[in-house]
Design a protein around this motif. Structure first.
Motif, PDB file in Angstrom:
ATOM      1  N   MET A 146      40.410 -86.445  49.410  1.00  0.00           N
ATOM      2  CA  MET A 146      41.668 -86.914  49.964  1.00  0.00           C
ATOM      3  C   MET A 146      41.758 -86.636  51.463  1.00  0.00           C
ATOM      4  O   MET A 146      42.497 -87.310  52.166  1.00  0.00           O
ATOM      5  N   SER A 147      40.960 -85.672  51.915  1.00  0.00           N
ATOM      6  CA  SER A 147      41.091 -85.100  53.258  1.00  0.00           C
ATOM      7  C   SER A 147      41.659 -86.004  54.341  1.00  0.00           C
ATOM      8  O   SER A 147      42.857 -86.109  54.508  1.00  0.00           O
ATOM      9  N   ALA A 148      40.737 -86.677  55.037  1.00  0.00           N
ATOM     10  CA  ALA A 148      41.183 -87.352  56.249  1.00  0.00           C
ATOM     11  C   ALA A 148      41.530 -88.806  56.005  1.00  0.00           C
ATOM     12  O   ALA A 148      42.064 -89.465  56.868  1.00  0.00           O
ATOM     13  N   GLY A 149      41.197 -89.267  54.811  1.00  0.00           N
ATOM     14  CA  GLY A 149      41.304 -90.695  54.534  1.00  0.00           C
ATOM     15  C   GLY A 149      42.594 -91.363  54.943  1.00  0.00           C
ATOM     16  O   GLY A 149      42.591 -92.247  55.790  1.00  0.00           O
TER      17      GLY A 149
ATOM     18  N   LEU B 130      44.411 -81.584  43.750  1.00  0.00           N
ATOM     19  CA  LEU B 130      43.483 -82.128  42.749  1.00  0.00           C
ATOM     20  C   LEU B 130      42.825 -81.019  41.937  1.00  0.00           C
ATOM     21  O   LEU B 130      42.129 -81.287  40.970  1.00  0.00           O
TER      22      LEU B 130
ATOM     23  N   VAL C 277      37.198 -90.434  46.461  1.00  0.00           N
ATOM     24  CA  VAL C 277      38.193 -89.975  45.485  1.00  0.00           C
ATOM     25  C   VAL C 277      37.658 -90.205  44.072  1.00  0.00           C
ATOM     26  O   VAL C 277      37.762 -89.336  43.194  1.00  0.00           O
TER      27      VAL C 277
ATOM     28  N   ILE D  32      33.512 -86.976  53.482  1.00  0.00           N
ATOM     29  CA  ILE D  32      34.558 -85.999  53.811  1.00  0.00           C
ATOM     30  C   ILE D  32      35.495 -85.802  52.624  1.00  0.00           C
ATOM     31  O   ILE D  32      36.042 -84.722  52.422  1.00  0.00           O
ATOM     32  N   THR D  33      35.640 -86.834  51.800  1.00  0.00           N
ATOM     33  CA  THR D  33      36.534 -86.725  50.655  1.00  0.00           C
ATOM     34  C   THR D  33      35.895 -85.916  49.530  1.00  0.00           C
ATOM     35  O   THR D  33      36.538 -85.075  48.914  1.00  0.00           O
TER      36      THR D  33
ATOM     37  N   ARG E  24      43.328 -94.321  57.733  1.00  0.00           N
ATOM     38  CA  ARG E  24      43.836 -95.632  57.414  1.00  0.00           C
ATOM     39  C   ARG E  24      45.073 -95.930  58.243  1.00  0.00           C
ATOM     40  O   ARG E  24      45.224 -97.014  58.762  1.00  0.00           O
TER      41      ARG E  24
ATOM     42  N   VAL F 222      36.501 -94.101  51.352  1.00  0.00           N
ATOM     43  CA  VAL F 222      37.400 -93.010  50.970  1.00  0.00           C
ATOM     44  C   VAL F 222      37.766 -93.115  49.497  1.00  0.00           C
ATOM     45  O   VAL F 222      37.823 -92.115  48.775  1.00  0.00           O
TER      46      VAL F 222
ATOM     47  N   SER G   9      35.780 -75.836  53.085  1.00  0.00           N
ATOM     48  CA  SER G   9      35.950 -77.050  53.867  1.00  0.00           C
ATOM     49  C   SER G   9      37.026 -76.841  54.921  1.00  0.00           C
ATOM     50  O   SER G   9      37.947 -76.057  54.728  1.00  0.00           O
TER      51      SER G   9
END
Lengths: 260, 259
Positions: free
Chosen positions: A1-4, A187, B102, B206-207, A8, B98, A173
């Motif tokens: 989920m981090s930077a996504g 999560l 997930v 990164i995810t 966007r 991304v 992380s």
């Protein structure tokens, strides 16, 4: 989920900016009836996502002809964007350091105004499966801890808290913004993290463990108009709205502390 | 009319080249050449380059080991659901990375429906490891290899295989001595594409693998984080990635790809 999601949103904003630049400039104006119309671009710290979304709704309900476009991200990333390429009328930063970068580049109109306060919490998955109770627990090498990178405000604040507590953490992380800490914890992939109390409250699937006041930090958020906002009444009106009664009430609803 | 068309086509070509070239020029104009070497001394930069190379090469290897048999099955076997498998193969190419990350997390994460068993039975927890970075890169890169190799297998002349087997060569010998040399250009092209996709991979990595310098922080992740504070470092890393990628692709193209 981090930077996504952040990326966007950035892309969306970039696209919007490009499209906006292609069509002839459409500056906000005050029509004869005094009705505010047009739009303003607001660069805001990721931790303001939920509160500012509500803020924009309330603002647009008051001014139906006006619209607010957001660019959410880490304050440090936003400051870099503002200095490098501009594109924002209002900047709401999670710390004074990043605001100062924009001030130093002489891009701020008037003075930045502190508008809310925030503090940190330990964030754990719902039910706290690893039984985290205090900052010391985060030093456990078997515990998967996500911190924000030190480049971004929440990461810098977290390091301050940890060093005050004398705790060394080896994270699995380093997230690129405040929201990036929340995703992996919610999560259940990470056991714990350090996030803003407001982000913990806004997260599904996660809960908070309090950090004692004497170890905690007081994060004061400044907001400012940029030079680009000159002659844009929508930007000025939104800036005033945030600092005014209803804006303060909304920020309070989302758990932000008031600034005297 | 044809003259107008020719002008139109030339304009399009010029615009296309400009679109590809100008961003690179922008990067090179802002590159801090004088401090470039000192940036290389930074452990974060070196670790990121090292991790990028390791992960992308491992992902390309994994793509070859798993992807060539898959390409073979798609090209040569007739089985129910083949169209479905082919659609599945191209899915990572259209999926936002991304989202892929997930999805990987939901499957192979500690609480994922596969990852839960990996954790319980073998004590393996993938997220936040280099293994996760390699898996994420393989997920997005393998389709490029499969599609290229499958096309190679379909377009090759199968009479050579028939001749080999009629002369008594076994299936494996035929594959190794006849088929593989014939599809070598597709293998190289597919590997190059997969590798290029892997080394540039950001979203899924990164995810799924997180971002930790020295462990999972590849060059694209380091660039993303450097953009927060240190634009010079971000540009340096970008130029390094550009140089590595160009060098390897040019070498591959000159040596192995038909022109």
């Amino acid at each position: 989920m981090s930077a996504g999601p952040v990326i966007r949103v950035r892309l969306l904003v970039a696209t919007a900016l490009v499209l906006g630049a292609c069509s002839s400039q459409n500056p906000a104006v005050e029509s004869e009836s005094g009705e505010l119309s047009g739009s303003a671009v607001v660069f805001a710290a990721a931790s303001l996502t939920e509160a500012f979304a509500e803020m924009a709704e309330a603002f647009e309900a008051t001014h139906p002809q006006a619209s607010i476009v957001f660019n959410f991200g880490s304050s440090s990333g936003l400051a870099t964007q503002l200095v490098e390429q501009g594109g924002g009328d209002v900047f709401a930063s999670a710390d004074a350091v990043q605001m100062q970068k924009v001030v130093d580049a002489q891009l701020v109109r008037g003075e930045p105004r502190p508008f809310v306060r925030n503090h940190l919490q330990i964030i754990v998955p719902f039910g706290n499966p690893a039984g985290v109770e205090a900052l010391e627990d985060l030093a456990d090498p078997d515990l998967k801890v996500v911190l924000a990178a030190e480049q971004v405000p929440v990461g810098r604040y977290a390091q301050k808290v940890l060093s005050k507590a004398g705790v060394t953490v080896n994270p699995v992380s380093e997230a690129g913004d405040a929201k990036g800490v929340v995703g992996p914890v919610a999560l259940g992939e990470a056991d714990a993290g350090i996030a803003y109390a407001t982000d913990v409250a806004a997260a599904d699937g996660a809960e908070g463990v309090d950090i004692p006041d004497e170890l905690n930090v007081e994060a004061t958020y400044p907001i400012a108009l940029t030079q680009e906002a000159a002659g844009n009444p929508v930007a000025q009106a939104f800036f005033d709205f945030v600092l005014d009664g209803e804006g303060r009430r909304i920020m309070g609803d989302f758990g932000f502390g008031a600034v005297e | 009319m044809s003259r107008a068309l020719s002008v139109l086509v030339r304009t399009a070509v010029a615009l296309a080249v400009a679109l590809l070239l100008l961003p690179v020029v922008g990067l090179l104009l802002r590159t801090p050449w004088s401090t470039l070497s000192s940036q290389f001394a930074s452990p974060v930069v070196r670790q990121a380059i090292y991790l990028s190379l390791v992960a992308s090469i491992a992902a390309t290897g994994l793509s070859l080991v798993l992807g060539v048999p898959l390409a073979w099955a798609l090209a040569r076997w007739d089985f129910p659901g083949r169209r479905l498998v082919r659609a599945l193969t191209t899915l990572p190419m259209v999926l936002p990375p991304v989202v892929g990350g997930v999805a990987l997390l939901l499957a192979f994460g500690r609480r994922g429906f596969v990852g839960r068993w990996l954790d319980e039975l073998f004590g393996i927890s993938l997220p936040f490891t280099l293994g996760a970075a390699i898996l994420a890169e393989t997920f997005v890169a393998m389709p490029f290899l499969v599609i290229t190799v499958e096309a190679g297998l379909r377009s090759m002349n199968r009479r050579f295989e028939d001749a080999a087997s009629s002369l008594g060569a076994g299936k494996w010998t035929t594959f190794r001595r006849v088929t593989l040399p014939l599809i070598a250009p597709s293998l190289w092209a597919g590997s190059a594409l997969a590798w290029a996709r892997a080394i540039g991979e950001f979203g899924a990595t990164i995810t799924f693998a997180g971002n930790l310098p020295g462990r999972t922080q590849t060059v694209p992740l380091a660039v993303f984080l450097a953009l927060e504070t240190d634009l010079e470092a971000a540009i340096t890393l970008s130029v390094v990635l550009l140089a590595i990628s160009l060098t390897i692709l040019v070498l591959l193209r000159d040596r192995f790809l038909p022109r």
